[in-house]
Design a protein around this motif. Structure first.
Motif, short mmCIF file in Angstrom:
data_model
loop_
_atom_site.label_atom_id
_atom_site.label_comp_id
_atom_site.label_asym_id
_atom_site.label_seq_id
_atom_site.Cartn_x
_atom_site.Cartn_y
_atom_site.Cartn_z
N GLU A 29 18.36 -12.06 8.41
CA GLU A 29 17.26 -12.98 8.12
C GLU A 29 16.26 -12.31 7.18
O GLU A 29 15.70 -11.27 7.50
N VAL A 30 16.06 -12.90 6.00
CA VAL A 30 15.07 -12.39 5.06
C VAL A 30 13.70 -12.89 5.51
O VAL A 30 13.43 -14.09 5.50
N VAL A 31 12.84 -11.97 5.91
CA VAL A 31 11.54 -12.34 6.46
C VAL A 31 10.42 -12.24 5.42
O VAL A 31 9.28 -12.66 5.70
N GLY A 32 10.71 -11.66 4.25
CA GLY A 32 9.67 -11.54 3.25
C GLY A 32 10.18 -10.89 1.98
O GLY A 32 11.31 -10.40 1.93
N GLU A 33 9.32 -10.87 0.97
CA GLU A 33 9.64 -10.23 -0.30
C GLU A 33 8.37 -9.65 -0.91
O GLU A 33 7.25 -10.05 -0.55
N ALA A 34 8.54 -8.71 -1.81
CA ALA A 34 7.40 -8.08 -2.48
C ALA A 34 7.84 -7.64 -3.87
O ALA A 34 9.02 -7.42 -4.12
N SER A 35 6.86 -7.48 -4.77
CA SER A 35 7.17 -7.16 -6.16
C SER A 35 6.78 -5.75 -6.57
O SER A 35 7.07 -5.33 -7.68
N ASN A 36 6.10 -5.00 -5.67
CA ASN A 36 5.75 -3.62 -5.97
C ASN A 36 5.59 -2.82 -4.69
O ASN A 36 5.55 -3.38 -3.59
N GLY A 37 5.49 -1.50 -4.83
CA GLY A 37 5.44 -0.64 -3.67
C GLY A 37 4.23 -0.83 -2.78
O GLY A 37 4.33 -0.80 -1.55
N GLU A 38 3.08 -1.04 -3.39
CA GLU A 38 1.85 -1.22 -2.62
C GLU A 38 1.93 -2.48 -1.76
O GLU A 38 1.55 -2.48 -0.58
N GLU A 39 2.45 -3.54 -2.35
CA GLU A 39 2.63 -4.78 -1.61
C GLU A 39 3.67 -4.61 -0.51
O GLU A 39 3.53 -5.17 0.59
N ALA A 40 4.70 -3.80 -0.78
CA ALA A 40 5.74 -3.56 0.22
C ALA A 40 5.17 -2.93 1.48
O ALA A 40 5.50 -3.34 2.60
N ILE A 41 4.32 -1.93 1.32
CA ILE A 41 3.72 -1.27 2.47
C ILE A 41 2.89 -2.26 3.29
O ILE A 41 2.94 -2.27 4.52
N ARG A 42 2.13 -3.10 2.59
CA ARG A 42 1.29 -4.08 3.27
C ARG A 42 2.15 -5.06 4.09
O ARG A 42 1.82 -5.39 5.24
N VAL A 43 3.26 -5.52 3.50
CA VAL A 43 4.12 -6.49 4.19
C VAL A 43 4.87 -5.83 5.34
O VAL A 43 5.07 -6.44 6.39
N VAL A 44 5.29 -4.58 5.15
CA VAL A 44 5.98 -3.87 6.23
C VAL A 44 5.07 -3.72 7.44
O VAL A 44 5.49 -3.92 8.59
N LYS A 45 3.82 -3.38 7.22
CA LYS A 45 2.86 -3.25 8.32
C LYS A 45 2.73 -4.57 9.07
O LYS A 45 2.61 -4.60 10.30
N GLN A 46 2.76 -5.66 8.32
CA GLN A 46 2.55 -6.98 8.91
C GLN A 46 3.79 -7.49 9.64
O GLN A 46 3.70 -7.99 10.77
N LEU A 47 4.97 -7.36 9.02
CA LEU A 47 6.18 -7.97 9.55
C LEU A 47 7.09 -7.00 10.30
O LEU A 47 7.90 -7.43 11.11
N GLN A 48 7.00 -5.71 9.99
CA GLN A 48 7.83 -4.68 10.60
C GLN A 48 9.31 -5.07 10.63
O GLN A 48 9.92 -5.18 11.70
N PRO A 49 9.91 -5.30 9.47
CA PRO A 49 11.32 -5.68 9.41
C PRO A 49 12.23 -4.55 9.85
O PRO A 49 11.83 -3.38 9.87
N ASP A 50 13.46 -4.89 10.19
CA ASP A 50 14.44 -3.87 10.57
C ASP A 50 14.84 -3.02 9.37
O ASP A 50 14.99 -1.81 9.48
N VAL A 51 15.02 -3.68 8.22
CA VAL A 51 15.47 -2.99 7.01
C VAL A 51 14.62 -3.39 5.81
O VAL A 51 14.34 -4.58 5.61
N LEU A 52 14.23 -2.42 5.03
CA LEU A 52 13.53 -2.64 3.77
C LEU A 52 14.49 -2.31 2.64
O LEU A 52 14.94 -1.18 2.50
N ILE A 53 14.84 -3.33 1.84
CA ILE A 53 15.68 -3.12 0.66
C ILE A 53 14.74 -2.98 -0.52
O ILE A 53 13.95 -3.88 -0.81
N MET A 54 14.83 -1.86 -1.25
CA MET A 54 13.80 -1.57 -2.24
C MET A 54 14.36 -0.82 -3.44
O MET A 54 15.22 0.05 -3.31
N ASP A 55 13.82 -1.16 -4.61
CA ASP A 55 14.13 -0.42 -5.83
C ASP A 55 13.30 0.86 -5.85
O ASP A 55 12.29 0.97 -5.14
N LEU A 56 13.72 1.84 -6.64
CA LEU A 56 12.95 3.07 -6.78
C LEU A 56 11.89 2.95 -7.87
O LEU A 56 10.76 3.41 -7.70
N CYS A 57 12.25 2.33 -8.99
CA CYS A 57 11.34 2.23 -10.13
C CYS A 57 10.58 0.91 -10.07
O CYS A 57 11.14 -0.16 -10.36
N MET A 58 9.31 0.98 -9.65
CA MET A 58 8.48 -0.22 -9.53
C MET A 58 7.06 0.08 -10.00
O MET A 58 6.62 1.24 -9.99
#
Length: 218
Positions: A29-58
């Motif tokens: 289940e995709v619970v969210g998306e983000a377009s940069n690293g700073e936003e990713a941290i904010r969303v992870v804190k909020q949703l605490q997903p099982d897996v974060l799929i992420m690019d390195l260069c952002m």
């Protein structure tokens, strides 16, 4: 419960493509998306997903910086790097700071789904063509773990040897005639005793210390 996933990539078209693929998978289940690293941290804190799929260069904050921030977050989210970057140093840095998996964007969709499942289960996912490069990087890392081998039980050393051969929890359980849950407990104890953050580092340690021969990894 389905595996909850957060998809982070600064390219909207690619990000939505990954999300579209994952939405067809019943146990993800995709619970969210983000377009940069700073936003990713904010969303992870909020949703605490099982897996974060992420690019390195952002932009704003790189994937490596996000992984380093995870060390200070009280979340159980596991990181799967999905990137076009195959540089040895990037792979080494990602694993060093706690990424559980590293796959290339040209990966087959079915293989991506399988990688997500394995990472969610606590397994390491490293492409075979990059594994040896990563091992060579990690074996050059100064470590105090060499003297900690004595703290492992005989069973933990057996599990560590299997980790060094690149086996999954299921394969280890089958070879040692124990349950997968028991294997997970042993892996957790091994990482705690060796002061390591993931099983990939433990596998490299097993090779470096001669617990398993280097050419048996793949």
């Amino acid at each position: 419960m389905p595996i909850s996933v957060l998809v982070v990539d600064d390219h909207l078209l690619f990000r939505r493509g990954v999300i579209g693929i994952l939405k067809t998978v019943e146990d993800i289940e995709v619970v969210g998306e983000a377009s940069n690293g700073e936003e990713a941290i904010r969303v992870v804190k909020q949703l605490q997903p099982d897996v974060l799929i992420m690019d390195l260069c952002m932009p704003v904050m790189s994937g490596i910086e996000v992984i380093r921030h995870f060390q200070d977050l009280a979340v159980a989210t596991r990181v799967l790097i999905l990137t076009v970057n195959e540089e040895e140093r990037s792979l080494y840095e990602a694993v060093k700071y706690g990424a559980q998996g590293y796959v290339i964007k040209s990966i087959d969709p079915d293989d991506l789904v399988n990688a997500i499942r394995r990472v969610a289960a606590g397994e390491a996912v490293i492409p075979s063509n990059l594994a040896i490069k990563m091992m060579l990087e990690i074996t050059n890392l100064e470590s105090s773990a060499a003297s900690l081998i004595e703290s492992l039980t005989s069973r933990e050393i057996e599990v560590l040897r299997e980790l060094g051969m690149g086996l999954s929890n299921r394969d280890i359980a089958r070879r040692l005639y124990i349950s997968e849950n028991t294997v997970r407990n042993h892996v957790r104890n091994i990482l705690d005793k060796l002061h390591m953050s993931n099983r990939v580092q433990a596998a490299a340690y097993a090779v470096r210390e001669g617990i398993v021969k280097g050419n048996e990894n793949l």
